[in-house]
Design a protein around this motif. Structure first.
Motif, PDB file in Angstrom:
ATOM      1  N   ASN A 246      -0.675  -8.846  10.424  1.00 56.45           N
ATOM      2  CA  ASN A 246      -0.415  -9.026   9.547  1.00 56.45           C
ATOM      3  C   ASN A 246      -1.752  -8.120   8.818  1.00 56.45           C
ATOM      4  N   SER A 251       2.983  -5.445  11.875  1.00 61.06           N
ATOM      5  CA  SER A 251       4.032  -6.776  12.170  1.00 61.06           C
ATOM      6  C   SER A 251       3.289  -8.389  11.073  1.00 61.06           C
ATOM      7  N   CYS A 252       4.317  -8.580  10.627  1.00 59.01           N
ATOM      8  CA  CYS A 252       4.504 -10.319   9.778  1.00 59.01           C
ATOM      9  C   CYS A 252       6.080 -11.080   9.628  1.00 59.01           C
ATOM     10  N   THR A 253       5.584 -11.827   9.176  1.00 60.58           N
ATOM     11  CA  THR A 253       6.423 -12.858   9.427  1.00 60.58           C
ATOM     12  C   THR A 253       7.062 -13.275   7.766  1.00 60.58           C
ATOM     13  N   THR A 254       7.959 -13.418   7.217  1.00 64.00           N
ATOM     14  CA  THR A 254       8.720 -13.896   5.954  1.00 64.00           C
ATOM     15  C   THR A 254       9.718 -14.562   6.011  1.00 64.00           C
ATOM     16  N   CYS A 263       1.107 -11.807   6.003  1.00 65.09           N
ATOM     17  CA  CYS A 263       0.382 -10.396   5.097  1.00 65.09           C
ATOM     18  C   CYS A 263      -1.058 -11.402   4.417  1.00 65.09           C
ATOM     19  N   CYS A 269       5.422  -8.273   2.830  1.00 62.73           N
ATOM     20  CA  CYS A 269       6.014  -8.542   4.001  1.00 62.73           C
ATOM     21  C   CYS A 269       7.461  -8.109   3.899  1.00 62.73           C
ATOM     22  N   GLY A 275       9.572  -7.009  10.257  1.00 56.72           N
ATOM     23  CA  GLY A 275       8.784  -7.236   8.613  1.00 56.72           C
ATOM     24  C   GLY A 275       7.264  -6.640   9.158  1.00 56.72           C
ATOM     25  N   CYS A 277       3.998  -5.743   6.918  1.00 57.30           N
ATOM     26  CA  CYS A 277       3.522  -5.668   5.893  1.00 57.30           C
ATOM     27  C   CYS A 277       2.915  -4.223   4.629  1.00 57.30           C
TER      28      CYS A 277
END
Length: 323
Positions: A246, A251-254, A263, A269, A275, A277
């Motif tokens: 984040n 890495s991130c999720t969206t 993020c 993201c 994903g 940021c």
């Protein structure tokens, strides 16, 4: 490439190879390397011919918690200094063996070293699983110590080993060995390898990466230590640091394209399977950070994206109020 430049590069490369490199306490070395001390205390190091690591010379200050003295010396006395053991004589910061103890010159097939030792690369050395003790003999490592026998619960776990940074390795015939990123001597303990996260490092300027691994930086304290910068993380013994989830570059999720997702701060993201940021188009930021600034194309200072939005909104409100 210009012939003179190419010749200069080759000459410099040859010089570096011939001179070796600067190495820190407990770091692997060879005869071409220079062992350097960064502690600021009364320590002098040399590349030990048996351990092939930079160790402390005789008569110099040492840490009694682990024996990092040259072959034939032991950390003892008050205050603690490296002193030669039985059958060894101090000379030029080293301990010279009086017989066929570890460290004595030998010739394979014709020289008989002391019990539990053998001629290795022209030098008498304790056999595998044995360590030199103050009495001048090569004794078998105690059970559950480094180099000693152990009972494993599963491969690459601590098992019955006493050192918290050791594992009981089935591939090493059921012996305690230091886990990845750590180094130790037979019968002793494990310590973090130099230039790994949490290990000793060498640097000259504040914030300099120094000799540390990927993304890690060397602290500016007397005893430099490799640390992860803000927005990064790593465990002791790791070769480097990774960007935290984040954060920019992490890495991130969206669920949708061009979404901030998980993020932090200004990051968005990416809509890729894995994903990451990123800063919006036209903005830039540093890995591990949370702020994106307007790309500096004309030399003007960058402006945080959300500060710019705030300024625009504030400007609109002021316009409506005036009207």
């Amino acid at each position: 490439m210009n012939f003179l430049v190419l010749t200069t590069i080759i000459t410099l490369q040859t010089f570096v190879t011939a001179q070796g490199a600067e190495k820190l306490l407990n770091e692997a070395c060879d005869s071409t390397d220079t062992c350097v001390d960064i502690s600021g205390t009364n320590i002098e190091l040399t590349c030990d011919v048996i351990a092939k690591r930079c160790l402390i010379k005789v008569g110099k200050t040492c840490d009694g918690t682990q024996n990092l003295c040259v072959n034939g010396a032991f950390c003892q006395g008050s205050p603690k200094v490296c002193s030669c053991g039985t059958d060894y004589t101090a000379a030029s910061g080293l301990c010279g063996p009086t017989g066929r103890q570890p460290g004595a010159d030998c010739k394979s097939g014709t020289t008989t070293c002391i019990a539990n030792a053998a001629c290795t690369e022209g030098v008498c050395a304790c056999n595998d699983g044995h360590n030199l003790v103050e009495a001048g003999t090569c004794d078998a490592a105690g059970a559950n110590t480094i180099g000693g026998s152990c009972t494993a619960t599963s491969e690459n776990t601590k098992g019955s080993c006493t050192d918290t940074n050791a594992v009981c390795s089935a591939t090493s015939s059921g012996k305690c060995v230091c886990k990845d990123g750590y180094v130790g001597i037979v019968g002793g303990g494990c310590s973090i390898m130099p230039n790994r996260v949490g290990g000793l490092c060498k640097t000259d300027t504040a914030g300099n990466k120094g000799t540390c691994g990927d993304k890690a930086v060397c602290s500016t304290t007397t005893n430099g230590v490799c640390q992860c910068p803000r927005g990064h993380k790593g465990n002791d013994g790791d070769t480097g640091c990774n960007v935290m989830p984040n954060k920019l570059g992490g890495s991130c999720t969206t669920n949708t394209a061009a979404s901030r997702g998980s993020c932090d701060g200004d990051g968005l993201c990416s809509a890729t399977p894995n994903g990451v940021c990123e800063c919006p188009q036209g903005y830039q930021g540093q890995d591990g950070d949370t702020v994106c600034i307007l790309q500096n194309n004309g030399g003007a200072a960058g402006v945080s994206m959300w500060l710019l939005v705030y300024m625009l909104v504030a400007g609109l409100c002021l316009t409506v109020f005036v009207v």
